[in-house]
Enzyme design. Sequence first.
Site, PDB file in Angstrom:
ATOM      1  N   ASP A   1      20.330  24.715 -28.917  1.00 56.30           N
ATOM      2  CA  ASP A   1      18.947  24.665 -28.440  1.00 56.30           C
ATOM      3  C   ASP A   1      18.865  24.300 -26.961  1.00 56.30           C
ATOM      4  O   ASP A   1      17.801  24.439 -26.353  1.00 56.30           O
ATOM      5  CB  ASP A   1      18.140  23.628 -29.239  1.00 56.30           C
ATOM      6  CG  ASP A   1      17.927  24.056 -30.687  1.00 56.30           C
ATOM      7  OD1 ASP A   1      17.759  25.263 -30.914  1.00 56.30           O
ATOM      8  OD2 ASP A   1      17.938  23.188 -31.567  1.00 56.30           O
TER       9      ASP A   1
ATOM     10  N   CYS B   1       3.431   1.589   2.795  1.00 54.67           N
ATOM     11  CA  CYS B   1       4.687   0.850   2.569  1.00 54.67           C
ATOM     12  C   CYS B   1       5.665   1.715   1.770  1.00 54.67           C
ATOM     13  O   CYS B   1       6.863   1.749   2.061  1.00 54.67           O
ATOM     14  CB  CYS B   1       4.416  -0.451   1.822  1.00 54.67           C
ATOM     15  SG  CYS B   1       3.355  -1.617   2.667  1.00 54.67           S
TER      16      CYS B   1
ATOM     17  N   CYS C   1       0.839  -1.200   0.000  1.00 55.06           N
ATOM     18  CA  CYS C   1       0.000   0.000   0.000  1.00 55.06           C
ATOM     19  C   CYS C   1       0.877   1.254   0.000  1.00 55.06           C
ATOM     20  O   CYS C   1       2.109   1.180   0.013  1.00 55.06           O
ATOM     21  CB  CYS C   1      -0.918   0.006   1.219  1.00 55.06           C
ATOM     22  SG  CYS C   1      -0.047   0.167   2.791  1.00 55.06           S
TER      23      CYS C   1
ATOM     24  N   ASP D   1      16.938  20.316 -31.423  1.00 52.46           N
ATOM     25  CA  ASP D   1      17.879  19.194 -31.496  1.00 52.46           C
ATOM     26  C   ASP D   1      19.349  19.581 -31.351  1.00 52.46           C
ATOM     27  O   ASP D   1      20.188  18.706 -31.175  1.00 52.46           O
ATOM     28  CB  ASP D   1      17.710  18.461 -32.833  1.00 52.46           C
ATOM     29  CG  ASP D   1      18.503  19.102 -33.960  1.00 52.46           C
ATOM     30  OD1 ASP D   1      18.481  20.354 -34.045  1.00 52.46           O
ATOM     31  OD2 ASP D   1      19.137  18.377 -34.738  1.00 52.46           O
TER      32      ASP D   1
ATOM     33  N   ASP E   1      12.401  24.532 -33.483  1.00 57.04           N
ATOM     34  CA  ASP E   1      13.625  24.889 -34.207  1.00 57.04           C
ATOM     35  C   ASP E   1      13.454  24.374 -35.630  1.00 57.04           C
ATOM     36  O   ASP E   1      12.561  23.557 -35.893  1.00 57.04           O
ATOM     37  CB  ASP E   1      14.824  24.240 -33.511  1.00 57.04           C
ATOM     38  CG  ASP E   1      16.121  24.500 -34.254  1.00 57.04           C
ATOM     39  OD1 ASP E   1      16.345  25.651 -34.662  1.00 57.04           O
ATOM     40  OD2 ASP E   1      16.890  23.539 -34.440  1.00 57.04           O
TER      41      ASP E   1
END
Length: 830
Positions: free
Chosen positions: A732, A128, A125, A728, A532
């Site tokens: 960036d 825990c 649960c 990428d 981009d």
Amino acid sequence: MGSAISKYMDYSTFDQNTMNSTDGVSCFHCGLPVPLQSDLQVCIDATQQPMCCHGCMAVAEAIVASGNANFYRVRTEVSATGQDLVPDFLRVIEVYDAPEIQGQFVHSVDADLREASLILEGITCAACIWLNEQYIAGLSGVQYVRVNYATQRALVRWDQTQIKLSEILQAVSRIGYRALPYNPAQQQESQHRQRREQQRRLAVAGLFGMQVMMLSISLYAGAWSGMEASFEAFFRWLSLGLTLPVLFYSATPFFVSAWRDLTRRRVGMDVPVSLAVGIAFGSSAAATITGQGEIYFDSVVMFIFFLLSSRYFENMARQRCASSVEQLVQSLPLTTTRLSANGDAEEAVPAAALLIGDRVLIRPGETVPADGELASGFSALDESLLNGESIPLDKSPGDRLLGGSINVTNPVQMLVSAVGADTVMAEIQRSIERAQADKPPLARLADRVAARFISVVLLVVVAVAIFWWIQDDGRWFEISLAVLIVSCPCALSLATPTAISATLGKMQSSGLLVKQGEALEKMNQVSHIVFDKTGTLTRGQPVLRQVLCHPQFSREQSLWLAATLEQHSEHPLARALVKESGQVPGGHSNEVISIAGGGIGACIDGETYFIGSSEFISQHCGAAIPQQWRDEIADAAVTAVVLARSDCVVAMFTFTDELRGDAHELVEMLQQLGKTVILMTGDRTVTAGRVAELTGIEDYRAQMSPQAKMEAVRALQADNASVLMVGDGVNDAPVLARADVSIAMGGASSLAKASADIVLMSNHLRSVAQALQMASRTQSIVRQNMTWALLYNFGAIPAAAMGLIAPWLAAIGMSLSSLLVVINAMRLTR
């Protein structure tokens, strides 16, 4: 027990050579010689007795403290040594500290920081999870810990100079759980063992429960139409006997978990369950013995059966939700074919035994066992499990091969470059587990509410019992029992983690690697999406179309200089120039000046050269770009890179980059979702405009430096916009980190991937829109689950308190509520 175990472990590290040096004194506890340097003693019967080690001293102290010192007077032989008393589990786990073993599952974050995923056994649960997180986080040297309920795994980061992995595993065992380093085989074994145990307990509860229910029907019918007292007593006693196996075998996990919680001064979800079962059985047993009062054996067995059923199906559903991650890791082969250095001799070896530099043979249909470089042969490889690409990719010598991909056509040889925790697959697994472990605010709130909810419920039960007792209603016990049964907040704790695990698995199979769990929640708030251009909307594979040269420089000289300057750059244009230079040898550059988004400058053979955008060249070089060159590219949708010396412009390179096939489709999908799409690029206005026209983007901004992009995103955020950035390149990275949510392309630079929340592993841009749709669907499912859980708890508890719900009906309702939220979350895997 915890302190004693730690002392045993002290003994296990004791220098055994010192035990050869004694003065003839024997240990009073175990009889072994006492080292000369040892001054360990325990007071037994008013006499200080010598001990050989901390283990024996700890056991002797425990015997004396418990009032059993007489043991030493009546024993017939010496006792076991402290080392003999160390549980086998604690002795075995020390092997996980060995570097060669850790190489398979431990990731080195930096010089001293380590990270690993651990299997946790015994989680039942939210309490825990809370207990394990709090306890492990409190260990000196542990810097981060998150437990995922859906996978029942813990992600732990620690400083190995302060604490060992084995010490963390020992600490977990001291609070009643079992932790082991994650590996697919061990996880499967653990899940299989847990499943078989659940099935056995469920079978016993079902078999004996049906008999009790039939007897209960007879007793109810007898109470309605009349029954002889002897038969009624017999049926009661028979029901008691049939309930005992269900109580003492099937319900054992509930009692063990409740006792563990109470010993740690926590109130977990199994505490009210155990109280309900124990009180109902105790009351029924007393009524059976005395022959007076109501019995609830049918409610007891039904409650246990339905709760076991709910947890069994919940466990199956959780494993299914996390199956994509398991499938990813289990795809690696157990064995592979290793070749000798010259490739002549073949040897079958475990894939885990591969080392960097090994040469392996991969036949058609076999799975690549580790990351490496294709050494010889041509083939196509299926990488769909890693990046969602359904079409096999052609590979030639020098290309990178990823562990987990499948060789489709021809046999090839590969040189291993990464193994174990350093492979791309291991990084994907860590990213997914880290995302699963990161709890969004709603999940953290649910855990806090559930942790306190149980204590409040117990007080409510007491209040309800007192109220109905005062009312002098004979149903006070039945009503209180129903409130106790119906109130378990399992559904509340399951509402969020099951949905997130299912979504992360689905996104991974679609080629989206989520690194931050909170990204899912943030994506639902996105209003603006910034792209981009190069490598994002375009393929990132620019083709050199034209080279305009100064009369003093030839095309080959210009390419040679450009390749020398760009040889260490990750930008697609730089890679294109280096590739175009072909066999032209690059030179050595020094005094390098690099400006992200601008260009590079360096000294080559005593001359200073610059390469980059026209603005960069204007800032760093006194010579102007010839007007003829400017006119030639003025209206062309090309990207221009200028090479200049300190006194003249040497050359201009123009490139075209093909648009991704699904870029226009993506923009349309985003606009249909009501998002504002913006193109930000450092490229020329003409080129940016052409790309915007082809994709359908209305707002485009050209000739932007990384700093300008950051300022633009900051301005959008200041205007209450939530920004998703897709890029990428190295340049960036700052704006990816600045955006509210960020996605890096699969071919992005390492820095861009590190800065992004999500990595697009496939080449399909439409996955960006799918990610937004899945995030929205996940939020909808989470809200449905949370709404149901809250409505159930706040509706069922008052109804039970008013006497409208019988205990047996409460048992069904509580079990079905948990099962419902898990089944609802499973819809996300479709």
